[in-house]
Design a protein around this motif. Structure first.
Motif, short mmCIF file in Angstrom:
data_model
loop_
_atom_site.label_atom_id
_atom_site.label_comp_id
_atom_site.label_asym_id
_atom_site.label_seq_id
_atom_site.Cartn_x
_atom_site.Cartn_y
_atom_site.Cartn_z
N ASN A 152 0.82 -1.22 0.00
CA ASN A 152 0.00 0.00 0.00
C ASN A 152 0.85 1.26 0.00
OD1 ASN A 152 1.01 -0.43 2.55
ND2 ASN A 152 -0.78 0.38 3.62
N LEU A 153 2.14 1.15 -0.36
CA LEU A 153 3.05 2.28 -0.39
C LEU A 153 3.39 2.63 -1.83
CD1 LEU A 153 5.50 1.14 2.45
CD2 LEU A 153 3.61 2.77 2.65
N SER A 154 3.60 3.91 -2.10
CA SER A 154 3.93 4.34 -3.46
C SER A 154 4.84 5.57 -3.41
CB SER A 154 2.67 4.65 -4.27
OG SER A 154 1.96 5.72 -3.66
N ALA A 155 5.56 5.81 -4.51
CA ALA A 155 6.47 6.96 -4.59
C ALA A 155 6.76 7.25 -6.05
CB ALA A 155 7.77 6.68 -3.83
N GLY A 156 6.97 8.54 -6.36
CA GLY A 156 7.41 8.91 -7.69
C GLY A 156 8.89 8.59 -7.86
N VAL A 157 9.26 8.00 -8.98
CA VAL A 157 10.64 7.56 -9.19
C VAL A 157 11.13 7.96 -10.58
CG1 VAL A 157 10.40 5.61 -7.61
CG2 VAL A 157 9.93 5.29 -10.05
N ILE A 158 12.46 7.92 -10.73
CA ILE A 158 13.10 8.09 -12.03
C ILE A 158 13.77 6.78 -12.38
CG2 ILE A 158 14.86 9.33 -13.34
CD1 ILE A 158 14.40 11.72 -11.49
N VAL A 159 13.30 6.13 -13.42
CA VAL A 159 13.85 4.85 -13.84
C VAL A 159 14.91 5.11 -14.90
CG1 VAL A 159 13.38 2.64 -14.93
CG2 VAL A 159 11.75 3.60 -13.29
#
Length: 415
Positions: A108-115
């Motif tokens: 239930n956790l999320s985050a904006g990322v740079i792949v």
């Protein structure tokens, strides 16, 4: 040159004697003020130099010095362009990459990322990443495998460890009768790195190149070429040589354009802090003027006797200049020692102050770096010492001139 009796008299005037304790106290306040000013200048400027240098090294270590980007986010003939780029003057290394912003989630956790998709061998040969693995290893970081490596702060946000699966969500999914469905795929964490720059540790995910090409549906294309040069400060020659070659395929963005506002702000702050902290030394120097003027008034009879015994005006002036300069020189040396001591224990001091006041004095989210760095520049230390001694000598001129122009007849008339 100073004679022996001039040095002897100046030394006696610096020692506290009965009835002149207040003059001695003012002199000691001047010495402490100069020491604090010099220590503050050396410590603050060294920390700011270290911050700029460390930030520059880490940012360029992760991003490279220059990026060749495709006009539409794709470079189809990147292998040919890579060979041409490697032949440009000053180029040290060229590596292909795919980089896009996505959403990462776990439970239930999320985050904006740079792949960032990179060739596995390039990642293993990259010291900024390979030497900063805090958990797991890059042994399983292979092309075509559903594996990723992520920053330590991001792992903390998602409560992820090596072996866990993380889902990557892209808004550019499949078009269905009900609208666009986001593209979701799960990848296994094989390594966690910590490069020391908060923005990267908090947002970056590394993915093998073929895996990234499959996920982003780019075929054999990449989004850009990362270029490392021998000297980042002389990158203009490389850009001028590459521009005609790159123009048909994409645009060139160098490290100065990507981080211009940050480093310009650091430079302005560095100059402003230098002059603001120099005011501490100026205030302390005014105390030297005050103490010397009081000393001249207290020693007016001594000065008159010296003049009647044959001492010249220049000799009397040198006595008081030596007395004032000695205070400034001793304060400067004390300040140098205190400044280097503060730098040696800067981490412990910051941690102690943070605990004492209950606030984070060094917040990585604001400062970008996880720890407070420092870099002592010999030129700046010499400039600080030179300014302190110059101001001290200038401060002694007027009181010494007043002492040298003391009229023995007026002073000893009623003695």
């Amino acid at each position: 040159m100073l004679s022996s009796y001039e040095r002897m008299i100046a030394t006696r005037y610096l020692r506290p004697i009965k009835g002149e304790g207040f003059i001695f106290i003012v002199s000691m306040i001047s010495l402490i003020g100069i020491a604090i000013g010099v220590a503050a200048l050396i410590a603050v400027m060294s920390v700011m130099n270290g911050f700029r240098g460390e930030l520059l090294d880490r940012i360029l270590g992760v991003n490279g010095h220059m990026l060749v980007q495709g006009y539409d986010g794709r470079l189809d003939e990147w292998e040919r362009l890579r060979k041409l780029t490697e032949q440009a003057p000053g180029v040290k290394m060229v590596t292909p990459l795919i980089q896009q912003q996505l959403m990462a989630s776990r439970r239930n956790l999320s985050a904006g990322v740079i792949v960032r998709g990179q060739v596995p061998s390039d990642v293993r040969n990259h010291p900024m990443v390979s030497k900063n693995i805090v958990e797991g290893s890059l042994a399983d970081f292979k092309d075509g495998e559903p594996v990723i490596a992520l920053g330590s702060k991001l792992a903390g946000q998602l409560l992820a460890r090596v072996g866990d699966s993380i889902s990557l969500i892209s808004p550019e999914g499949q078009v269905t009768p009900f609208g666009v469905t986001p593209r979701i795929a799960s990848y296994r964490v094989v390594a966690i790195f910590e490069v020391g720059v908060f923005d990267y540790d908090n947002a970056f995910i590394l993915m093998p190149m073929e895996t990234a090409q499959n996920y982003f549906r780019m075929g054999s294309s990449v989004s850009g070429l990362e270029v490392v040069v021998n000297d980042p400060d002389k990158i203009d020659a490389t850009i001028n040589a590459l521009t005609p070659v790159v123009q048909p395929y994409g645009a060139i963005v160098d490290w100065r354009s990507l981080n211009r506002s940050l480093f310009e702000a650091l430079e302005v702050e560095r100059v402003v802090m230098f002059w603001i902290l120099s005011i501490i030394i100026v205030v302390a120097v005014f105390n030297i003027v005050s103490s010397l003027i009081m000393l001249v008034r207290a020693k007016s009879k001594d000065i008159a006797i010296l003049r009647t015994m044959g001492a010249s005006r220049a000799s009397v002036m040198r006595v008081f200049m030596l007395a004032g300069t000695s205070i400034g020189a001793l304060g400067t040396l004390t300040g140098m020692g205190l400044g280097f001591l503060l730098l040696a224990f800067r981490t412990e001091i910051v941690q102690g102050a943070s605990t004492l006041f209950g606030i984070a004095l060094w917040n990585p989210e604001v400062r970008f770096l996880s720890e407070m760095p420092s870099k002592v520049e010999l030129g700046e230390v010499l400039a600080t010492v030179g300014i302190s001694l110059l101001l001290t000598v200038l401060a002694t001129l007027y009181p010494s001139w007043r002492a040298a122009n003391t009229d023995p007849v007026q002073v000893l008339r009623y003695e």
